[in-house]
Design an enzyme around this catalytic site. Sequence first.
Site, PDB file in Angstrom:
ATOM      1  N   HIS A  78       0.837  -1.204   0.000  1.00  0.00           N
ATOM      2  CA  HIS A  78       0.000   0.000   0.000  1.00  0.00           C
ATOM      3  C   HIS A  78       0.867   1.247   0.000  1.00  0.00           C
ATOM      4  O   HIS A  78       1.998   1.236   0.489  1.00  0.00           O
ATOM      5  CB  HIS A  78      -0.959   0.006   1.186  1.00  0.00           C
ATOM      6  CG  HIS A  78      -0.298  -0.241   2.504  1.00  0.00           C
ATOM      7  ND1 HIS A  78       0.034  -1.510   2.934  1.00  0.00           N
ATOM      8  CD2 HIS A  78       0.117   0.613   3.471  1.00  0.00           C
ATOM      9  CE1 HIS A  78       0.614  -1.426   4.114  1.00  0.00           C
ATOM     10  NE2 HIS A  78       0.690  -0.156   4.460  1.00  0.00           N
ATOM     11  N   HIS A  88       0.897   5.179   1.252  1.00  0.00           N
ATOM     12  CA  HIS A  88       0.282   6.171   2.134  1.00  0.00           C
ATOM     13  C   HIS A  88       0.346   7.529   1.424  1.00  0.00           C
ATOM     14  O   HIS A  88       1.431   7.964   1.017  1.00  0.00           O
ATOM     15  CB  HIS A  88       1.076   6.305   3.435  1.00  0.00           C
ATOM     16  CG  HIS A  88       1.106   5.073   4.288  1.00  0.00           C
ATOM     17  ND1 HIS A  88       0.333   4.926   5.406  1.00  0.00           N
ATOM     18  CD2 HIS A  88       1.852   3.939   4.191  1.00  0.00           C
ATOM     19  CE1 HIS A  88       0.582   3.753   5.978  1.00  0.00           C
ATOM     20  NE2 HIS A  88       1.516   3.133   5.256  1.00  0.00           N
TER      21      HIS A  88
END
Length: 142
Positions: free
Chosen positions: A103, A105
């Site tokens: 992922h 951020h």
Amino acid sequence: MTTNTDDCLFCRIVKGEIPCAKVYEDEYVFAFLDIAPFKEGHTLLILKEHSNTVLDVNPNHMQYVLKAIQKIAPAVMEATHAQGFHVLQNNFAAAGQTVFHTHWHIIPRSEDDTLSLWAQGAYTDNGTMGAMARVISQNIIQ
Ligand code: AMP
Ligand code: ZN
């Protein structure tokens, strides 16, 4: 480390099995608010295709990550009245990764905020720095 997408928190969020505050979705990516934000508006961007870390992301899908960042980050800045943003990405537990579905951020920053995400170090001298660069170069697999 999770390799089974049935057990992966973020795969389950994509499938709608776990609720989230969704901000964007297309064929390849999904984005939602981080539940424990550095700052309000802190958004997580993932590829729908599961990978554990950036080392096993499908390179053909990275263009969709970049396109999504280019769409989402300006919207995050607008919504939070920010003048900048970070794109951060943790790999492996030693780097702070807690969810093993790769992922990115997206964290809004304002000129007057006091957030400090990293400290600046120093090499003892240019020779040490040059030696480190050579060792890294030698370890790059072409
Ligand atoms: P990392 O430390 O880079 O693996 O980041 C994982 C992030 O996922 C952390 O910032 C968590 O706050 C966030 N997180 C964990 N569970 C959830 C959830 N259910 N919904 C939204 N964000 C989450
Ligand atoms: Zn997953």
